[in-house]
Each structure stands twice: as structure tokens, then as C-alpha cells.
Design a protein around this motif. Structure first.
Motif, PDB file in Angstrom:
ATOM      1  N   VAL A   1       0.817  -1.223   0.000  1.00 41.30           N
ATOM      2  CA  VAL A   1       0.000   0.000   0.000  1.00 41.30           C
ATOM      3  C   VAL A   1       0.858   1.284   0.000  1.00 41.30           C
ATOM      4  N   LYS A   2       1.798   1.372   0.948  1.00 43.65           N
ATOM      5  CA  LYS A   2       2.558   2.634   1.059  1.00 43.65           C
ATOM      6  C   LYS A   2       3.300   2.941  -0.251  1.00 43.65           C
ATOM      7  N   SER A   3       3.904   1.907  -0.850  1.00 49.30           N
ATOM      8  CA  SER A   3       4.627   2.134  -2.109  1.00 49.30           C
ATOM      9  C   SER A   3       3.673   2.658  -3.188  1.00 49.30           C
ATOM     10  N   ALA A   4       2.443   2.140  -3.205  1.00 49.39           N
ATOM     11  CA  ALA A   4       1.462   2.561  -4.223  1.00 49.39           C
ATOM     12  C   ALA A   4       1.111   4.041  -4.050  1.00 49.39           C
ATOM     13  N   GLN A   5       0.920   4.450  -2.813  1.00 50.89           N
ATOM     14  CA  GLN A   5       0.589   5.853  -2.534  1.00 50.89           C
ATOM     15  C   GLN A   5       1.712   6.776  -3.011  1.00 50.89           C
ATOM     16  N   PHE A   6       2.960   6.394  -2.684  1.00 56.18           N
ATOM     17  CA  PHE A   6       4.078   7.304  -2.982  1.00 56.18           C
ATOM     18  C   PHE A   6       4.527   7.230  -4.442  1.00 56.18           C
ATOM     19  N   ILE A   7       4.247   6.108  -5.113  1.00 55.54           N
ATOM     20  CA  ILE A   7       4.482   6.070  -6.562  1.00 55.54           C
ATOM     21  C   ILE A   7       3.634   7.155  -7.224  1.00 55.54           C
TER      22      ILE A   7
END
Ligand SMILES: NC(=O)c1ccc[n+]([C@@H]2O[C@H](COP(=O)([O-])OP(=O)(O)OC[C@H]3O[C@@H](n4cnc5c(N)ncnc54)[C@H](OP(=O)(O)O)[C@@H]3O)[C@@H](O)[C@H]2O)c1
Length: 252
Positions: free
Chosen positions: A115-121
Motif C-alpha cells: 500500500v505505502k509504495s502505491a501511494q508514494f508512486i
């Protein structure tokens, strides 16, 4: 056979060292895309690279559950390719964790990569000059686990449901700058992830999973074809959607 669906598209594929992400990178290159391959394991990224069609593809290995490493990947992508036409965010982990066994660290590990990687991508993509202003497609790989209950994977299910909510809000927020955001929800696809799951199941439990897929289990290419549609101009009017590709699993 479809040809040239993604001619000259510049695409970042995360999770390209294995399974679904690897199949996406291969199929996208066959359709004319130039691809940046991301994952942690450089050897396996190199193996994927050798299987791509055409020239100009590159790899970058980093652990994108860490924001600094993710930022380095995104900086590298824009510096190498310029404005991107698409990102397919496929990297993710699944852990079988009955409720009584879940530890805080395991929850954080799953959410950091899923999830966190998706948000910051999305955050790093939306900066000026980093996306094609004439149209850019951000695709998250969710799962039918987001909306079909299965025991002992509640953290994974929550993380995949989070991706659908994330994409719907981003789809509205980013439409005005011509970035489309969609998710794909696969059923069970035969990859390393599922091989790991199979080892934890009895034969009866595994056979039940097979029975729950009227069209049988999926192949990584089935998801690559759906991703190619969402990355292509054929889907120019599609945003905030969740494309279910599951052999009929979620019809029950
Ligand atoms: N297979 C299925 O049945 C299924 C069903 C529904 C949804 N999905 C979703 O589809 C996606 C791909 O699954 P898969 O079956 O292809 O799994 P897989 O074969 O295990 O591949 C997972 C990929 O994620 C990458 N990855 C994991 N953690 C990472 C990290 N911290 N930093 C960078 N890369 C990382 C791995 O690369 P490295 O090992 O090189 O780091 C690998 O390339 C996942 O998001 C999964 O949840 C799969």
C-alpha cells in the motif's frame, strides 16, 4: 494476435523479477513498449531483461517498501526515460497469517510494500515533467481477496482493498492532469506466490481453490493482457475502475 498496442510507450513495471510483473514486462515489450524493470533481485531482473523484445529496456533494483529507495527508482525512471506513459505497480507480498499469529512487524511489512509504495508512486509520478501530459495510466495490481473473504489472509485482504480505495480517490484527483488510475483484481494465478501458498494447504484445500475458479487457475499472461488494455489508448475513457480477471472466482 494483437500487435503494436503499446508502440513507443515508456512504462515502469514493478515486481518485474517474477510472476505477473515479469509477464507484463515481456508482453508490453512485445507490444512495442520500452520498459524499466524494478524488483529487489538483480539476477532475476536480468533474466527478465533477456526475455524482452526490442531495445532500450533497463533494470533498477531496490526495495520499494522503503520510501528513499522508491524515490531513487522514480528519479532513475524519469532521468532515464523522461515523462512516463504508464506505471504498472505489481510488486507485492502475501503472507498466510491467522489472526492470533499476526505481529505488528508483519502488518507493517505487508502494508509498506502493498500500500505505502502505491501511494508514494502516485505522489512521485504527479510532479511536472514526469508523466505524459497527453495521457498517462497508473495501474495497481489488487486482488479478488480485496472483496472475497478467505481465512487467514486478513492483512493481505485489507492491503488489497486499500489499493482499490486509493485508486478511486486518485482517479478523481488526477483526472484533471490526464493521469488515469485503475486496479486489476486477479483470482489465483500460477506464480511463485501461489507455489508458496500451496505448500501451506492440504490437498483438499487446494482442490477447493481449483473448484472455485470455473475457468481454472490463471496464467500470468492473462493479467498482462488486461494490463496492456489499461496502459493503452484503447482505455482512454477508463479511470477509477477495478478490472476483475479471475476465471469466474468472484461470481460465487
Ligand atoms: N499470484 C496470484 O495468484 C495473485 C492473485 C492476486 C493478486 N496478486 C498480486 O499480483 C502481484 C504479483 O504477484 P505474483 O504472484 O507475481 O508474485 P511473485 O511472483 O511473488 O512476485 C512478486 C514481485 O514483487 C516484488 N517485490 C516484493 N517485495 C518487494 C519489495 N519490497 N521491493 C521491490 N519489489 C518487491 C518481487 O521482486 P523481488 O523478489 O526481486 O524483490 C517480485 O518481482 C502482487 O501484488 C500480488 O499480491 C497475485
Amino acid at each position: 494476435m494483437i500487435e503494436n498496442l503499446l508502440t513507443a510507450k515508456k512504462v515502469l513495471v514493478t515486481g518485474a523479477s517474477s510472476g505477473i510483473g515479469k509477464a507484463i514486462a515481456i508482453f508490453f515489450s512485445q507490444q512495442g513498449a520500452q520498459v524499466i524493470l524494478s524488483g529487489r533481485n538483480k539476477e532475476r531482473l536480468d533474466e527478465t531483461l533477456k526475455l524482452l523484445t526490442g531495445d532500450g529496456h533497463i533494470i533498477f533494483s531496490s526495495d520499494i517498501s522503503k520510501i528513499d529507495d522508491l524515490k531513487a527508482l522514480m528519479d532513475f525512471s524519469f532521468n532515464s526515460f523522461g515523462a512516463l506513459d504508464s506505471i504498472v505497480h505489481c510488486a507485492g507480498i502475501q503472507k498466510t497469517l491467522p489472526l492470533q499469529a499476526i505481529k505488528e512487524q508483519q502488518f507493517d511489512d505487508i502494508f509498506n510494500i502493498n500500500v505505502k509504495s502505491a501511494q508514494f508512486i502516485a505522489k512521485f509520478l504527479r510532479r511536472k515533467g514526469r508523466y505524459n501530459v497527453n495521457g498517462c495510466s497508473l495501474i495497481y495490481i489488487s486482488s479478488v481477496a480485496a472483496f472475497c473473504g478467505e481465512p487467514a489472509i486478513s492483512t493481505y485482504c485489507a492491503s488489497k482493498a486499500a489499493l482499490i480505495g486509493l485508486s478511486k480517490s486518485l482517479a478523481v484527483e488526477l483526472a484533471k492532469i490526464n493521469i488515469r488510475v485503475n486496479t486489476i483484481s486477479p483470482g489465483v494465478v500460477q506464480t511463485n506466490m501461489v507455489d508458496g501458498l500451496k505448500q501451506q494447504l492440504s490437498e483438499e484445500q487446494y482442490n477447493q481453490i481449483l473448484l472455485n475458479h470455473p475457468l481454472g487457475l490463471g496464467r500470468p499472461e492473462d493479467i498482462a493482457h488486461a494490463a496492456a488494455y489499461l496502459a493503452s489508448d484503447l482505455s482512454r475513457w477508463v479511470t477509477g475502475s477495478n478490472l476483475i480477471v479471475d476465471g469466474g472466482y468472484s461470481t460465487h
